[in-house]
Motif scaffolding. Sequence first.
Motif, PDB file in Angstrom:
ATOM      1  N   GLU A  91      19.213 -22.152   3.108  1.00  0.00           N
ATOM      2  CA  GLU A  91      19.173 -22.932   1.872  1.00  0.00           C
ATOM      3  C   GLU A  91      20.188 -24.067   1.901  1.00  0.00           C
ATOM      4  OE1 GLU A  91      19.574 -20.461  -1.516  1.00  0.00           O
ATOM      5  OE2 GLU A  91      17.685 -19.373  -1.173  1.00  0.00           O
ATOM      6  N   ARG A  92      21.367 -23.790   2.453  1.00  0.00           N
ATOM      7  CA  ARG A  92      22.373 -24.856   2.553  1.00  0.00           C
ATOM      8  C   ARG A  92      21.906 -25.993   3.447  1.00  0.00           C
ATOM      9  NH1 ARG A  92      27.835 -23.494   5.513  1.00  0.00           N
ATOM     10  NH2 ARG A  92      26.846 -24.578   7.240  1.00  0.00           N
ATOM     11  N   LYS A  93      21.297 -25.656   4.580  1.00  0.00           N
ATOM     12  CA  LYS A  93      20.792 -26.693   5.498  1.00  0.00           C
ATOM     13  C   LYS A  93      19.686 -27.508   4.843  1.00  0.00           C
ATOM     14  CE  LYS A  93      21.684 -27.168   9.346  1.00  0.00           C
ATOM     15  NZ  LYS A  93      22.665 -28.009  10.050  1.00  0.00           N
ATOM     16  N   ILE A 121      22.134 -19.387   6.425  1.00  0.00           N
ATOM     17  CA  ILE A 121      22.541 -20.631   5.736  1.00  0.00           C
ATOM     18  C   ILE A 121      21.343 -21.570   5.584  1.00  0.00           C
ATOM     19  CG2 ILE A 121      24.932 -20.519   6.531  1.00  0.00           C
ATOM     20  CD1 ILE A 121      24.151 -22.614   8.680  1.00  0.00           C
ATOM     21  N   ILE A 172      27.553 -26.912  -7.110  1.00  0.00           N
ATOM     22  CA  ILE A 172      27.585 -25.923  -6.022  1.00  0.00           C
ATOM     23  C   ILE A 172      28.039 -24.565  -6.551  1.00  0.00           C
ATOM     24  CG2 ILE A 172      27.981 -27.651  -4.226  1.00  0.00           C
ATOM     25  CD1 ILE A 172      30.969 -26.833  -4.295  1.00  0.00           C
ATOM     26  N   GLU A 215      29.373 -17.819  -1.478  1.00  0.00           N
ATOM     27  CA  GLU A 215      30.488 -17.827  -0.536  1.00  0.00           C
ATOM     28  C   GLU A 215      31.516 -16.758  -0.904  1.00  0.00           C
ATOM     29  OE1 GLU A 215      32.035 -21.750  -0.562  1.00  0.00           O
ATOM     30  OE2 GLU A 215      30.404 -22.581   0.667  1.00  0.00           O
ATOM     31  N   GLU A 238      35.608 -30.209  -3.024  1.00  0.00           N
ATOM     32  CA  GLU A 238      35.030 -29.146  -3.834  1.00  0.00           C
ATOM     33  C   GLU A 238      36.108 -28.650  -4.797  1.00  0.00           C
ATOM     34  OE1 GLU A 238      31.902 -27.498  -0.461  1.00  0.00           O
ATOM     35  OE2 GLU A 238      33.494 -26.173  -1.196  1.00  0.00           O
ATOM     36  N   GLU A 253      21.266 -29.937   2.469  1.00  0.00           N
ATOM     37  CA  GLU A 253      21.884 -31.059   3.187  1.00  0.00           C
ATOM     38  C   GLU A 253      20.829 -32.051   3.650  1.00  0.00           C
ATOM     39  OE1 GLU A 253      24.003 -29.192   6.324  1.00  0.00           O
ATOM     40  OE2 GLU A 253      25.680 -28.532   5.056  1.00  0.00           O
ATOM     41  N   ASN A 262      30.702 -30.300  -5.963  1.00  0.00           N
ATOM     42  CA  ASN A 262      31.050 -31.033  -4.735  1.00  0.00           C
ATOM     43  C   ASN A 262      31.028 -32.520  -5.067  1.00  0.00           C
ATOM     44  OD1 ASN A 262      29.605 -32.533  -2.109  1.00  0.00           O
ATOM     45  ND2 ASN A 262      31.335 -31.249  -1.610  1.00  0.00           N
ATOM     46  N   ARG A 273      26.275 -21.707  -4.899  1.00  0.00           N
ATOM     47  CA  ARG A 273      26.690 -21.583  -3.509  1.00  0.00           C
ATOM     48  C   ARG A 273      28.069 -20.948  -3.399  1.00  0.00           C
ATOM     49  NH1 ARG A 273      28.674 -26.589  -0.302  1.00  0.00           N
ATOM     50  NH2 ARG A 273      30.645 -25.530  -0.588  1.00  0.00           N
TER      51      ARG A 273
END
Length: 608
Positions: free
Chosen positions: A390-392, A388, A247, A254, A212, A395, A226, A250
């Motif tokens: 949206e992140r999952k 998390i 990202i 973070e 990243e 992925e 990323n 994101r």
Amino acid sequence: MLTKKILLVEDESIEALDIKRTLESFGYEVPHISFSGEEAVDKALEIMPDLILMDIILKGESKGMNAASKIKELNIPIIYLTAHFEDSKIEKKKFTESYSYIIKPYDPNELKYAIELAIYKNQTEKELKQSEKRFRQILENSLDAAYRRNLDIDEYDYLSPVIEQVLGYSTEEFISLPSTKILELIHPHDRENVDNIFVNALSGKTKTYNIEYRFKQKDGQYKWVNDFGSIVQDEDSMFLIGSVHDINERKKGEEARKKGEERRKKGEKSLRESEEKYKTLFESDPDYTILVGLDGTILDFNAAAEQITGKHKEELVGKNYMELEIFPKEDIDLLEEKFSDLFKNEDVAHFECRILDRNGVIRWVETSLTIINKDNAPAYILVISSDITERKQAENKIIQSLQEKEVLIREIHHRVKNNMQIISSLLNLQMQHEDLDETVNVLKESQGRVKSMAMIHEKLYQSPNFTDINFKEYIDKLVFDIFYSYGIKIGTIKSVLDIEDINLNIETAIPLGLIVNEMVTNIVKYAFPKDKGTITINLKSLPDRMQLTIRDDGIGLPEYLDIENTETLGFQLVNSLVSQIDGKIELYRVNGTEFKITFKELKYKERL
């Protein structure tokens, strides 16, 4: 099934009538006979036939080949009829991309076979182009910018157009950037880390990289990306293969969570100093935060936790944490295990689990457990869960996309292999209806060539990476199939194979396989009139090339035969294929015949 339509273009009316009746006897519909090239072009647009049967020599302004050039864009297969077997006309025919030509007077069976093969080939090509189009659409409509960069020549040989959405550069602009310029566009604070990760990957310390970093866009602004991929080494070159994902949002999240973490740490300190400060931070935290006693009793609940569960603080305070009814059954054991580890004074890292929100929808959270001391002794447990989901989901989409791409590539090779098997079967059926040995031999040789290519795609379909095949296994099966096809019995002609255990890409494997097929077939047919002898095949790697040797101890080739200037189709094919793989062929006439071919493995070229 709809009757196939054939547009007949013939300016001799009697011949045209005869051909029309022949085609109709085959079950085809001949809706029109055109007597000139101009009329043929107009009728092709009107009728849109499945095939055009055209005389090369026509009256009028547009001759047969000129008309075919105009029809080319309609993607209709053309078969020429001609009484003039001239090299110049045949070369011009290739330019217009006809599927075949028939010499007058024609054989009805030859005409029927040529028509069936042309229609089938045209349909197969349409299906393959559609499959390639779908695969390219998947890559180019992904949210990730996929790429492949040849490290040996420091150039991209593929870059998804999505790069313009991610970084603002057009594909052409980004491809033109050398690696030194790309490194300069990485944020100075990230540059050293990126360089170290790639050095480790290139040195073989790691197989993949997942970085990243901030990259300067075309508008001058930095964006977080990323970069995930791997270093792939083939026989001649090393490649970076991966994808770049935006990202930026994101990272902003973070950063917000990082600031929240800092606020939480200040809150923990303030908790020991002032209940007022603790309550303010506790309630304003965007993460789901719960204060639990050592016996699991809920002591406090922040607003974010109330919002996600849909329950008021008054309903929950005093209940046991495990009785919140917001955890799926499968996750309760995990939570009990983590609390148990915490009580054993073990460090408990952040962990992922699931909760049910107020609507019963499962959401993913990253949870931390922190013990809060009072009077130098454990008194409370602070449970903080960050959403998390949206992140999952992102992925999972990436994993699904990669799986779909793998299935698509496997399906393409499977279909190509099946289509070639159908062609082989058609040739086999045709052989059963031929009486002349010469015709049967021609069909059998053609069938062998098709099988040699079909086996390449079969091996690619079975390959784990879809880019290369084990050539030793391929040659073993190819030679066995040739012996079987020509009825070679055990104890007559035998083969000795000394093949290195190497993998070749499809660009090299297909022409090299055809060369072996032509050579071995020719030896089996002509080298051993007494059906007794040995064929030896050797393939080995040299420092910068490879060498294929095919030798037999048969009667040998005639001294007058010049393999580079011969009219036999087999040697013409071999010479053409050797040239295709940038190779050199040498002939030795000692105790039989020996061919020695040196070549380089070809690099992939993108098809348009």
